[in-house]
Write a protein that holds these residues in place. Structure first.
Motif, PDB file in Angstrom:
ATOM      1  N   PRO A 103      90.939  44.266 -29.051  1.00 46.45           N
ATOM      2  CA  PRO A 103      89.906  45.161 -28.516  1.00 46.45           C
ATOM      3  C   PRO A 103      90.159  45.414 -27.032  1.00 46.45           C
ATOM      4  CG  PRO A 103      89.036  42.935 -28.702  1.00 46.45           C
ATOM      5  CD  PRO A 103      90.428  42.893 -29.244  1.00 46.45           C
ATOM      6  N   VAL A 104      90.554  46.633 -26.688  1.00 44.59           N
ATOM      7  CA  VAL A 104      90.920  46.942 -25.300  1.00 44.59           C
ATOM      8  C   VAL A 104      90.368  48.306 -24.904  1.00 44.59           C
ATOM      9  CG1 VAL A 104      92.802  47.262 -23.638  1.00 44.59           C
ATOM     10  CG2 VAL A 104      93.069  45.621 -25.516  1.00 44.59           C
ATOM     11  N   VAL A 105      89.665  48.338 -23.777  1.00 39.51           N
ATOM     12  CA  VAL A 105      89.216  49.580 -23.156  1.00 39.51           C
ATOM     13  C   VAL A 105      89.716  49.586 -21.721  1.00 39.51           C
ATOM     14  CG1 VAL A 105      87.206  50.857 -22.293  1.00 39.51           C
ATOM     15  CG2 VAL A 105      87.170  49.884 -24.593  1.00 39.51           C
ATOM     16  N   VAL A 106      90.244  50.716 -21.270  1.00 42.81           N
ATOM     17  CA  VAL A 106      90.604  50.894 -19.863  1.00 42.81           C
ATOM     18  C   VAL A 106      89.685  51.969 -19.303  1.00 42.81           C
ATOM     19  CG1 VAL A 106      92.401  51.497 -18.206  1.00 42.81           C
ATOM     20  CG2 VAL A 106      93.013  50.275 -20.298  1.00 42.81           C
ATOM     21  N   ALA A 107      88.931  51.634 -18.274  1.00 43.51           N
ATOM     22  CA  ALA A 107      87.972  52.573 -17.687  1.00 43.51           C
ATOM     23  C   ALA A 107      88.367  52.908 -16.257  1.00 43.51           C
ATOM     24  CB  ALA A 107      86.564  51.975 -17.718  1.00 43.51           C
TER      25      ALA A 107
END
Length: 443
Positions: A389-393
């Motif tokens: 699970p990876v998000v880059v913001a």
């Protein structure tokens, strides 16, 4: 107008309040051109424990037309500044012959991409973490090379997971292969570190006794500064002071709440809120202030320790996080885990709200950061370390194209993302951890 230096601060007894980006701090060349200088790029890493319910996390569509999943729905308002990544793997969080201990390896490998040595003794070893690699090269440009935050106290010794030292479970930042950096969990201590002028216990005690704000101690300096500022800068300064005061008041309220506790219930240290969400949001606010004032450009935040068994009764979840993460297909536990995942994402969305509300240069602070949110476990029930699970913001100063869901080939190293981030921070590294090259398609 008298020009001020970028490192100008407001000073008072035991206080040093760094300034946000103001036009009065622009270099003369930028003033002459009438355009703001390029804002510095910041990077942060937010660690989540116990994996996620990936079915509710992963968007079904790829590319720019994806729909936000149930868990990620709170981030939809920031679609233009969010990149969802699927398919990344942390191979060094796998056993690779070392047997049980996936949760300890989860946190130890998260930012190091290195296999931690299985030991509960003093001979711990992992690898330098990406935040500290970058800090070692650019940390001298800011007052604090980096800022390490958390919500749960940790131990640096003892056995915490199947023969792995507690140092692995309690830290994600490693200054070297053998030196983890302890995190700060008390918002009050972080506030003092950001705005206290060294360790001045007497000034701090005076503020507490008279219930004074840190702003009171720099009021004289602030009044002089206002005479040198234009209308836009004065407004920005007032908004900044309001943010600082709000955080300070919330920390004071948490301390007062601790004093009011009944004697037979051990209170947390003064400054730590009883409410988990408030604790997390205070830490996010402090990180935002640290970035806004360019006090540091690198930060990490552990939302909980690896394998944390914290309870979330405030959202109706029964049982500890780690305990229910081994759900064995129990639908009720799976639903609870999804609630926890979304609860944490809601706090992350709050952080992005804060960054977006802070004007800086030709945009907002959210345009000038890249923040990784995730961990090194996907399915905690099976202890999987692939398809994480990876998000880059964040806008990453225009070097990342957000607003997409990207799926990478199976077992693409997470370290490839870190290598690409390091390059954007000005480092030229051929490899990091188990990387195989920069991560493609980010821009």
């Amino acid at each position: 107008m008298t020009r001020l230096t970028r490192r100008a601060v407001l000073r008072g007894a035991g206080a040093a309040l760094a300034l946000p980006s103001l036009e009065a701090l622009w270099p003369r060349t930028a003033v002459a051109a009438g355009t703001p200088p390029t804002a510095p790029l910041r990077m942060a890493f937010i660690y989540i424990p116990c994996g996620a319910i990936m079915e509710d996390w992963t968007p079904k569509q790829e590319g720019a037309e994806f729909e936000f999943s149930k868990t990620l729905k709170p981030l939809e308002k920031h679609r233009d500044r969010v990149l969802v990544l699927s398919g990344l793997t942390h191979d060094k969080a796998r056993a690779n012959g070392d047997g049980a201990g996936d949760h300890a390896r989860d946190s130890a490998a998260f930012l190091t991409a290195s296999q931690p040595r299985k030991t509960a003794g003093a001979d711990i070893q992992a690898g330098i973490s990406i935040d500290q690699l970058v800090a070692s090269r650019i940390g001298e440009q800011t007052r604090l090379p980096s800022l390490e935050l958390g919500t749960e106290a940790g131990r640096q010794a003892g056995n915490c997971d199947s023969g792995y030292s507690c140092a692995y479970s309690s830290n994600i930042s490693w200054k070297s292969a053998t030196q983890p950096l302890a995190k700060e969990i008390n918002p009050r201590s972080v506030f003092e570190r950001l705005f206290g002028d060294g360790v001045d216990a007497r000034a701090r005690a005076e503020r507490d006794f008279y219930r004074k704000s840190i702003l009171d101690f720099v009021a004289e300096d602030a009044a002089r500064l206002r005479t040198q500022l234009g209308q836009s800068d004065r407004r920005k300064l007032d908004e900044y002071f309001t943010s600082v005061r709000e955080v300070e008041q919330r920390i004071a309220e948490a301390a007062e709440d601790a004093r009011r506790r009944i004697p037979d219930v051990p209170p947390p240290p003064p400054g730590i809120p009883r409410d988990y969400a408030e604790h997390v949001r205070l830490m996010y606010d402090l990180m935002a202030l640290a970035f806004q004032t360019d006090t540091t450009r690198i930060s990490t935040f552990m939302l909980a320790n690896s394998g944390s068994n914290r309870t979330y009764r405030e959202i109706g979840v029964k049982g500890g996080h780690h305990e229910i993460s081994h759900h064995r297909g129990d639908e009720e536990k799976i639903a609870w885990l999804q609630q926890i995942d979304q609860y944490m994402i809601e706090q992350f969305a709050y952080f992005l709200d804060r960054l977006r509300a802070i004007p800086e240069g030709d945009g907002t602070l959210l345009d000038h950061v890249m923040v990784v949110y995730g961990g090194a476990i996907s399915d905690a029930n099976r202890h999987w370390h692939h398809d994480l699970p990876v998000v880059v913001a964040g806008g990453a100063n225009g070097t990342i194209l957000p607003g997409r869901h990207l799926r990478y080939p199976k077992d693409t190293p997470m370290a490839n993302l870190f290598l690409s981030m390091a390059e954007r921070m000005g480092l030229k590294e051929e490899r990091f951890g188990d990387s195989t090259g920069p991560l493609p398609n980010l821009s």
